[in-house]
Design an enzyme around this catalytic site. Structure first.
Site, PDB file in Angstrom:
ATOM      1  N   HIS A  24       7.968   4.814  56.268  1.00 30.17           N
ATOM      2  CA  HIS A  24       8.124   5.888  57.252  1.00 30.17           C
ATOM      3  C   HIS A  24       8.306   7.225  56.534  1.00 30.17           C
ATOM      4  CE1 HIS A  24       9.844   7.618  61.094  1.00 30.17           C
ATOM      5  NE2 HIS A  24      10.344   8.459  60.202  1.00 30.17           N
ATOM      6  N   GLU A  25       9.212   7.253  55.562  1.00 28.19           N
ATOM      7  CA  GLU A  25       9.472   8.499  54.836  1.00 28.19           C
ATOM      8  C   GLU A  25       8.299   8.878  53.932  1.00 28.19           C
ATOM      9  OE1 GLU A  25      11.770  10.560  55.414  1.00 28.19           O
ATOM     10  OE2 GLU A  25      12.886   9.295  56.797  1.00 28.19           O
ATOM     11  N   HIS A  28       5.659  10.747  55.812  1.00 26.80           N
ATOM     12  CA  HIS A  28       5.960  12.158  56.024  1.00 26.80           C
ATOM     13  C   HIS A  28       5.534  12.979  54.801  1.00 26.80           C
ATOM     14  CE1 HIS A  28       7.996  11.771  59.791  1.00 26.80           C
ATOM     15  NE2 HIS A  28       9.056  11.129  59.316  1.00 26.80           N
TER      16      HIS A  28
END
Length: 230
Positions: A24-25, A28
Site C-alpha cells: 500500500h505504501e 503511493h
C-alpha cells in the site's frame, strides 16, 4: 490459546498483513515518483521490499497485541507512511488524487489476486497445507478489503480525504484540507472513544461495523464473486 495455536494463527496473518500494508505504501511512493515527486524514490521507499516499509509499532507490535487481545480473531496494522511532496507533482489536484488512490487501489488488486489463488486449492493435497493456504487467502482478501475501505474514508489525512480534496471544487477542497492535522484525532475518537462512551451510558455508539466492517465484508464478497470463487 496455546503457544502452538497462537503461532499457527500468526502464520496465517503475517504474510497477508505484511504485504497489504507495505505494498500500500510502496504504491503511493511509486505513483508520486511517476508523477513528478521523487522524494520517496530518493529515500529508497519506492520498493516492494517489505523491510523498507515496516513500522515497529504498526507492523509488528500492534498486530501482535490485537491477536493476543482478541484470542486470534482480529489483526490490523500499518506501515511507515511514504513521504510525498504534493507541491512537486506536475498537476497538483489530479496527481494528488492518483497518488492517494494508488494505495487502496493496490489493496484491491491484492485482494483480487489472493481470491484468484483459491483456484489452486483443489490441486493441493488435503490436510494442513491446504487449510493453511486457504486461511491465508481468506485473511488476505479480508485485510486488503478492510484497508481499502478504511483508507477511502473521505477524511484527511486518510487517502479518501486526499482524493476528496483533489476531486471537490477548489473552495470546498481547501476547507476539507484544513482537517489534515486534526482528521486522525476525529477518526480515533469516532472509532475508540465513542464505543467506550456508549458502553458507559448503555448505548451502541460503535461506528466501525457500519462505517468500515460492513462495506469491507460486502467488497470481499464482490472480490470472490469476480474471481469465480462463489
Amino acid at each position: 490459546m496455546t503457544i502452538e495455536s497462537f503461532l499457527i494463527t500468526v502464520s496465517v496473518w503475517i504474510v497477508p498483513v505484511l504485504l497489504a500494508v507495505t505494498l500500500h505504501e510502496a504504491a503511493h511512493g511509486w505513483a508520486a515518483w511517476k508523477l513528478g515527486d521523487d522524494t520517496a524514490w530518493r529515500m529508497g521507499r519506492v520498493t516492494f521490499n517489505p523491510l523498507r516499509h515496516i513500522d515497529p509499532m504498526g507492523t509488528v507490535i500492534l498486530p501482535a497485541l490485537l491477536l493476543l487481545a482478541s484470542g486470534g480473531q482480529m489483526m490490523f496494522g500499518f506501515a511507515k507512511p511514504v513521504p510525498v511532496a504534493f507541491h512537486a507533482l506536475r498537476h497538483f489536484r489530479r496527481d494528488m488524487v492518483l497518488v492517494a488512490a494508488a494505495g487502496p487501489g493496490t489493496n484491491l488488486l491484492l485482494a483480487l489476486a489472493s481470491a484468484g489463488l483459491g483456484h489452486v486449492l483443489p490441486l493441493l493435497p488435503g490436510g494442513f497445507l491446504q487449510g493453511w493456504l486457504a486461511a491465508n487467502i481468506l485473511n488476505s482478501v479480508w485485510i486488503n478489503c478492510l484497508l481499502a475501505v478504511f483508507n477511502m474514508i473521505p477524511l484527511p489525512p486518510l487517502d479518501g480525504g486526499r482524493v476528496a480534496v483533489g476531486a471537490l471544487p477548489p473552495f470546498l477542497g481547501r476547507h476539507l484540507a484544513r482537517l489534515e492535522r486534526t482528521g486522525i484525532v476525529i477518526l480515533l475518537l469516532a472509532l475508540f472513544a465513542l464505543p467506550w462512551l456508549g458502553h458507559r451510558i448503555g448505548l451502541d455508539l460503535d461506528v466501525f461495523p457500519w462505517l468500515v466492517g460492513a462495506p469491507a465484508e460486502y467488497l470481499s464478497g464482490l472480490v470472490f464473486l469476480a474471481m469465480g470463487m462463489r
